[in-house]
Write an enzyme that holds these catalytic residues in place. Sequence first.
Site, PDB file in Angstrom:
ATOM      1  N   GLY A 263       0.863  -1.300  -0.004  1.00 30.83           N
ATOM      2  CA  GLY A 263       0.207   0.112   0.106  1.00 30.83           C
ATOM      3  C   GLY A 263       0.878   1.218   0.110  1.00 30.83           C
ATOM      4  O   GLY A 263       2.053   1.161   0.324  1.00 30.83           O
ATOM      5  N   HIS A 264       0.360   2.302  -0.317  1.00 30.01           N
ATOM      6  CA  HIS A 264       1.034   3.646  -0.544  1.00 30.01           C
ATOM      7  C   HIS A 264       1.468   4.127   1.206  1.00 30.01           C
ATOM      8  O   HIS A 264       0.383   3.638   2.156  1.00 30.01           O
ATOM      9  CB  HIS A 264       0.406   5.052  -0.928  1.00 30.01           C
ATOM     10  CG  HIS A 264       0.255   4.828  -2.520  1.00 30.01           C
ATOM     11  ND1 HIS A 264       1.726   4.863  -3.272  1.00 30.01           N
ATOM     12  CD2 HIS A 264      -0.546   4.504  -3.231  1.00 30.01           C
ATOM     13  CE1 HIS A 264       1.321   4.602  -4.411  1.00 30.01           C
ATOM     14  NE2 HIS A 264      -0.008   4.581  -4.519  1.00 30.01           N
ATOM     15  N   SER A 265       2.459   4.682   1.456  1.00 30.14           N
ATOM     16  CA  SER A 265       2.779   5.015   2.843  1.00 30.14           C
ATOM     17  C   SER A 265       1.658   6.229   3.153  1.00 30.14           C
ATOM     18  O   SER A 265       1.325   6.826   2.245  1.00 30.14           O
ATOM     19  CB  SER A 265       4.335   5.655   3.019  1.00 30.14           C
ATOM     20  OG  SER A 265       5.027   4.636   2.644  1.00 30.14           O
TER      21      SER A 265
END
Length: 625
Positions: A263-265
């Site tokens: 997932g994106h940070s």
Amino acid sequence: MAGDNMPLLKHLSILFLFSTYVIGVLGGPSDVTSSPVTDVKHVYQFLVGHTDISYDTAFVYVSNGLEETINLSIQTTECYQCKLVLLGSMGVRGSVEVQVDTAWPVVMDISLEDQPVDNATVCRMTYHFKQNGNYSWYINNKKSMDSFDCKLIATNSPPNAFIPIYVTIGIFAAMAIFCILYKKMCNSGSINRFLNYLGMERVVSSDLGTPSNPVAEADSNSIQRPSRDKPKRLKSLDAFRGFSLVIMIFVNYGSGKYRSIFGHSPWNGLTVADLVFPWFIWIMGVSITMSFYALVRHGVSRRVIFTKILRRFVILFGLGIILDGGIDFSTFRVPGVLQRIAFSYLVVATVHLFAVKHKDEEYRIRHVVYRELRDLLDYWYEWIIMISFLALHICLTFFLPVPGCPTGYLGPGGPLVGENESLVNCTGGAANYIDKVILTYNHTYPRGTPRKIYQTTVPHDPEGILGTLTSIFMTFLGLQAGKIFHLFSYPRDRILRFLGWCVVTGVIAGALCGFSKEDGIIPVNKNLWSVSFILATASMAFFLLAIFYYLIDVQIWWTGVPFYFVGMNSIAVYCGSEVLGKYFPFCWEPVFNTHAELLAMNVIGASLWVLISYYMYAIDFFVKI
Ligand SMILES: *[C@@H]1O[C@H](CO)[C@@H](O)[C@H](O)[C@H]1NC(C)=O
Ligand SMILES: *[C@@H]1O[C@H](CO)[C@@H](O)[C@H](O)[C@H]1NC(C)=O
Ligand SMILES: *[C@@H]1O[C@H](CO)[C@@H](O)[C@H](O)[C@H]1NC(C)=O
Ligand SMILES: *[C@@H]1O[C@H](CO)[C@@H](O)[C@H](O)[C@H]1NC(C)=O
Ligand SMILES: *[C@@H]1O[C@H](CO)[C@@H](O)[C@H](O)[C@H]1NC(C)=O
Ligand SMILES: *[C@@H]1O[C@H](CO)[C@@H](O)[C@H](O)[C@H]1NC(C)=O
């Protein structure tokens, strides 16, 4: 040439679809769901949206054995320096059940209700709960009345949440081995026919060097002149582009909801998902040189080339706006992935148009140091322009006053961060403020990755205006790799330079972020496209390209399949994946809602695009803009 490969591909894709289907089903429903809890007053949820999901969630049964009312607070460690969130109170001998998020460790805190807040904590623990785990946390007095005894017991032992990832990797490894053996059997060891079988003509060219004729020491010291022939298409570039695009599609499709890896940070940090867009922009920079030198060599005038650049910019930008939801004038989103790509391309290509040189003969008479550094020295003014973009980014980020916020603020803002309410609307600092003033929030991304964990209310566009400055520089770093390809002919010279750039950008990025996630001067941040972020991803890109180049173009050990097909048609595949991503078979309504099912779904979605791109390659259909 494609007809021969169809049976193999067909077998593989059927095998693949079947096996991913099997993981999806075997990984099926898990035993722990939100079974009704009878003796517990409340089920609190923390960062878990629904009760009917069975990924990334665990149950913690908290039991109060004290003669006092206690408060239960919680926070995930991913939320950096965040306040704890009060879930609720438990009366004497009361208990609650908490459904917690297991993507990251959580901090749980028990405090006495009637004490002053800073002296009330009875116990606090930081624990990474296991997915589908069931835990009991007993809060009791110790014999000596002043201290407390908090005991956490796991009441079941759930399987490792990452098993579906291992299975998927296993399946792909098995497919790769099967593929290699299959071809070995059918081609009795001839490397040449092995490649022909895949429909790939072999890259044999003097300026790439061949495995049977390694570059001699003496040669690399002599004057190297770029080949005058029509440049050969470097397969490693297409493979690299395809590789980042495949991961990008997988991530956009949900990446099996493995938020902590794919997932994106939420704010600072670097995950697999954060790598692929900068890589994509970087490899676009590499490709700019390829087409440019060909045009310049053929005497095409600058005006004509500039018209081509402009046309490409307009098409990409328009496509981006359409993909982001079309043109509703009160709300359409101006920034976006393709828009960012278009703008970076426009700037870097235009600057390069005026900087590009075609006087190879000069190198002969210059000093050896000059010859070795000609990719830098010949283009010093281009460097000055690009570094000034970087400097402008840093100045605006750190010195632009933002009303109501500290100048130079780089954090996520929101109600959980900071001493008092002062940072609540400061999400993204100057970057966000610039978007707000120039575009207004009606024309930016309406959500933003920090929204869930940091509970921010201000929208934040990860492809905002300010970050365009750093993505221009990222494109330029790619262009640098392209110049290396153009100006140095021998594989050793090229690979050494790539590795050099990998080290240089990596060390600068590390120094800027203090080799830590949160503590440096400029943390690595995808939402802001911070300077350390582009340098860190560029460092990896240089390294990866060196490897791809060595394997694919120098040693010819790998043809770049299957990424090569995707890279040949990247814009078509990207747009197709964006438009069709919501529909079967790329996506369906999850039945079990487990990581296994979601991962199978997203892997199938991304792999279908690989097959589609193969098909487009086979029928010679290439979308060029
Ligand atoms: C405990 O929670 C109550 C509300 O449920 C709040 O009024 C009280 O201040 C809290 N006490 C502490 C120590 O946080
Ligand atoms: C904190 O609590 C303890 C016992 O609950 C008490 O003895 C102590 O005075 C308190 N300290 C403060 C600063 O309130
Ligand atoms: C978890 O364990 C507790 C006590 O061991 C039990 O009461 C509860 O029903 C279990 N919850 C689930 C969802 O299995
Ligand atoms: C912003 O969007 C809302 C509806 O989403 C609309 O009512 C409002 O007028 C828009 N503002 C501007 C300045 O376009
Ligand atoms: C909030 O914090 C800022 C600095 O962080 C400070 O200047 C301000 O006085 C604080 N406001 C209140 C009400 O505490
Ligand atoms: C943040 O923005 C909201 C809505 O625009 C506003 O109501 C609130 O007062 C702002 N808070 C601060 C601390 O500026």
